[in-house]
Design an enzyme around this catalytic site. Structure first.
Site, PDB file in Angstrom:
ATOM      1  N   ASN A  16       6.507 -41.390  76.569  1.00  0.00           N
ATOM      2  CA  ASN A  16       5.629 -42.552  76.511  1.00  0.00           C
ATOM      3  C   ASN A  16       5.013 -42.700  75.124  1.00  0.00           C
ATOM      4  OD1 ASN A  16       6.275 -42.732  79.151  1.00  0.00           O
ATOM      5  ND2 ASN A  16       4.305 -42.033  79.933  1.00  0.00           N
ATOM      6  N   HIS A  23       9.190 -40.194  71.581  1.00  0.00           N
ATOM      7  CA  HIS A  23       9.596 -41.554  71.209  1.00  0.00           C
ATOM      8  C   HIS A  23       8.572 -42.275  70.336  1.00  0.00           C
ATOM      9  CE1 HIS A  23      12.532 -41.713  74.892  1.00  0.00           C
ATOM     10  NE2 HIS A  23      12.969 -40.968  73.902  1.00  0.00           N
TER      11      HIS A  23
END
Ligand code: OAD
Length: 259
Positions: free
Chosen positions: A106, A123
């Protein structure tokens, strides 16, 4: 919670009590109960928007304004949401272990907002900017100082003075930050217990982590209201929303610890 889920939560709490090293992998499902949409559920982002137009570097070069508009919309959405009981339960669980790694796909900063300390972001993070040219990554604080696209012009890099800024997100086709994936890999391989929460487990290399942890001997647990490609490999699948299951896991574990 169903009686089957309650029994599985107890099993998980008991397994935690026998574990020294814990590795958790989270995905978009963990933030769903906060109001952040997931990607691949029926109402998920990738069912409404095309990742080819918004989440890869070619799209950014072709139409940076469109990409920025989309990320500004997501930033606004995330600015208005709060961590949910699942995030808080993970932050509390971390305080009960010496070796607890929270690997997340997330980008919403919600684990940190809930108080988690050892967060490994695979990410990127939507609150940070990065220069498309020189690659410099601006911290969340620095990013706040930079004139935002929301105010008009496409933002330019204050370091190299020329490069276009972009959100510090790993887009399709890009490599993950090397330090983050290396550390996550190490933690997965060392883990006594690995818990995959709220992820469809289809995006690699993140999806490799639970598989590797299991083959290195970890007890593998999945928490997700729907079964995934990982489910057949898991020792336990708790088919509940994480905001329901996780507070119960932490509560049961504390009872075992006598806390
Ligand atoms: P997905 O949208 O692929 O999967 C979300 C998962 O969360 C699904 O398996 C749902 O069943 C589950 N879920 C839904 N509600 C839940 C709840 N309340 N509690 C627990 N689980 C719930 O999202 P990710 O697996 O995170 O990449 O997707 C991986 C990557 O694909 C993302 O990081 C993103 C995307 O492209 C980037 O942004 C780079």
């Amino acid at each position: 919670m169903t009686s089957q889920s309650s029994a599985q939560v107890n099993t998980l709490a008991e397994s935690l009590a026998q574990s020294k090293r814990v590795c958790v992998l989270t995905g978009a499902g963990v933030s769903k109960e906060s109001g952040v949409p997931t990607f691949r559920d029926k109402d998920g982002l990738w069912n409404k928007f095309r990742p080819e137009e918004l989440a890869n570097v070619e799209a950014f070069i072709r139409n940076p304004k469109l990409v920025w508009e989309w990320y500004c919309w997501r930033r606004e959405l995330m600015a208005g949401v709060e961590p949910n009981p699942g995030h808080y339960a993970l932050a509390e669980l971390e305080t009960l272990f010496d070796d607890f790694a929270l690997v997340t796909q997330n980008v919403d900063n919600m684990h940190q907002n809930a108080g988690s300390k050892n967060v490994i972001e695979l990410h990127g993070n939507i609150l940070r900017n990065k220069c498309h040219d020189c690659g410099y990554i601006f911290s969340e604080e620095e990013s706040k100082q930079i004139v935002d696209f929301a105010e008009g012009e496409l933002p330019r890099c204050p370091k190299c003075k020329d490069g276009l800024l972009r959100p510090d997100i790993v887009w399709f086709g890009e490599m993950l930050p090397e330090d983050a994936i290396d550390f996550a890999w190490k933690k997965a391989m060392e883990a006594d217990i690995f818990i995959s929460i709220g992820t469809s487990a289809v995006v690699y290399p993140a999806a490799m982590l639970p598989q590797q942890a299991k083959s290195a001997g970890a007890f593998l647990v999945e928490i997700n209201p729907k079964r995934t490609e990982l489910s057949p490999l898991a020792d336990i699948v708790i088919e509940e929303p994480s905001g329901v299951a996780l507070p119960e896991v932490t509560r049961q574990f504390k009872i075992i610890l006598g806390k």
